[in-house]
Design an enzyme around this catalytic site. Sequence first.
Site, mmCIF file in Angstrom:
data_model
loop_
_atom_site.group_PDB
_atom_site.id
_atom_site.type_symbol
_atom_site.label_atom_id
_atom_site.label_comp_id
_atom_site.label_asym_id
_atom_site.label_seq_id
_atom_site.Cartn_x
_atom_site.Cartn_y
_atom_site.Cartn_z
ATOM 1 N N CYS A 8 0.865 -1.189 0.000
ATOM 2 C CA CYS A 8 0.000 0.000 0.000
ATOM 3 C C CYS A 8 0.896 1.231 0.000
ATOM 4 O O CYS A 8 2.048 1.161 -0.434
ATOM 5 C CB CYS A 8 -0.983 -0.021 1.175
ATOM 6 S SG CYS A 8 -0.228 -0.037 2.809
ATOM 7 N N ASN A 11 2.311 1.412 4.340
ATOM 8 C CA ASN A 11 2.604 0.116 4.990
ATOM 9 C C ASN A 11 2.282 0.142 6.492
ATOM 10 O O ASN A 11 2.954 -0.512 7.288
ATOM 11 C CB ASN A 11 4.070 -0.302 4.747
ATOM 12 C CG ASN A 11 4.391 -1.744 5.122
ATOM 13 O OD1 ASN A 11 5.522 -2.072 5.449
ATOM 14 N ND2 ASN A 11 3.409 -2.628 5.101
ATOM 15 N N CYS A 13 -1.477 0.768 7.354
ATOM 16 C CA CYS A 13 -2.925 0.516 7.487
ATOM 17 C C CYS A 13 -3.383 -0.720 6.715
ATOM 18 O O CYS A 13 -3.748 -1.733 7.307
ATOM 19 C CB CYS A 13 -3.724 1.722 7.017
ATOM 20 S SG CYS A 13 -3.428 3.219 7.978
ATOM 21 N N ARG A 14 -3.369 -0.659 5.387
ATOM 22 C CA ARG A 14 -3.976 -1.716 4.576
ATOM 23 C C ARG A 14 -3.083 -2.941 4.391
ATOM 24 O O ARG A 14 -3.514 -4.079 4.653
ATOM 25 C CB ARG A 14 -4.361 -1.148 3.196
ATOM 26 C CG ARG A 14 -5.496 -0.154 3.264
ATOM 27 C CD ARG A 14 -5.634 0.632 1.974
ATOM 28 N NE ARG A 14 -4.508 1.545 1.776
ATOM 29 C CZ ARG A 14 -4.333 2.341 0.731
ATOM 30 N NH1 ARG A 14 -5.220 2.309 -0.252
ATOM 31 N NH2 ARG A 14 -3.307 3.160 0.652
ATOM 32 N N SER A 15 -1.836 -2.737 3.927
ATOM 33 C CA SER A 15 -1.010 -3.923 3.625
ATOM 34 C C SER A 15 -0.621 -4.737 4.863
ATOM 35 O O SER A 15 -0.516 -5.970 4.747
ATOM 36 C CB SER A 15 0.222 -3.555 2.779
ATOM 37 O OG SER A 15 1.046 -2.628 3.429
ATOM 38 N N ASP A 122 -8.335 3.926 1.261
ATOM 39 C CA ASP A 122 -7.314 4.323 2.233
ATOM 40 C C ASP A 122 -8.023 4.829 3.493
ATOM 41 O O ASP A 122 -8.704 5.852 3.456
ATOM 42 C CB ASP A 122 -6.468 5.429 1.602
ATOM 43 C CG ASP A 122 -5.360 5.898 2.530
ATOM 44 O OD1 ASP A 122 -5.345 5.474 3.713
ATOM 45 O OD2 ASP A 122 -4.514 6.668 2.069
HETATM 46 P P1 4NP Z 1 -1.802 2.799 4.088
HETATM 47 O O1 4NP Z 1 -2.441 4.147 4.677
HETATM 48 O O2 4NP Z 1 -1.232 3.158 2.722
HETATM 49 O O3 4NP Z 1 -2.930 1.861 3.999
HETATM 50 O O4 4NP Z 1 -0.712 2.379 5.065
HETATM 51 C C1 4NP Z 1 -1.755 5.357 4.757
HETATM 52 C C2 4NP Z 1 -0.885 5.573 5.792
HETATM 53 C C3 4NP Z 1 -0.218 6.773 5.893
HETATM 54 C C4 4NP Z 1 -0.437 7.772 4.946
HETATM 55 C C5 4NP Z 1 -1.305 7.544 3.900
HETATM 56 C C6 4NP Z 1 -1.974 6.330 3.808
HETATM 57 N N1 4NP Z 1 0.230 9.026 5.067
HETATM 58 O O5 4NP Z 1 -0.041 9.899 4.236
HETATM 59 O O6 4NP Z 1 1.050 9.193 5.978
#
Ligand code: 4NP
Length: 153
Positions: A8, A11, A13-15, A122
């Site tokens: 993602c 790294n 939240c989703r992955s 997201d």
């Molecule tokens: P992820 O979510 O891609 O599912 O881990 C996010 C985590 C952090 C951010 C964006 C999306 N950020 O902008 O810091």
Amino acid sequence: MTRILMVCLGNICRSPLAHGILQSQISNQNFHIDSAGTGAYHIGNPPDPRSISVAKKYGLDISNQKARQFKAEDFDAFDIIYAMDKSNYDNIIKLARTKDDVKKVKLFLDENPLVSDKNVPDPYYGGEDGFETVYNLVANTCKLIVKKLNLAQ
Ligand code: 4NP
């Protein structure tokens, strides 16, 4: 040995959920699952507390995971690279060195014919309910992947 990488943006939240959930659904030893982010913002951090919490609710401990950034060498280390959304897909493809690298990259939700929007949403800027939605979407899709790749045996 089947090696699968979930990717993602952050790294956190989703992955990490996709990594933990797929690992929990597989019973044979002939696999390796990992996750990474296309961005560098959270390198070394544990998963977001909301991802840890929703996983815990479903009996899964993902708190020991640590965020890392996707790198070109991951094309050598993995057989399948699942992108959580189209933007991540594009960013992974930019690092591909060969046609074989490109072939390894798939949109995670392309494995789930029941959903039409192929982006795992997201949840970072939203509330807890977004994490619940992601958990269920990812868990249902991982089940289809396990079936398809025969990873259950
Ligand atoms: P992820 O979510 O891609 O599912 O881990 C996010 C985590 C952090 C951010 C964006 C999306 N950020 O902008 O810091």
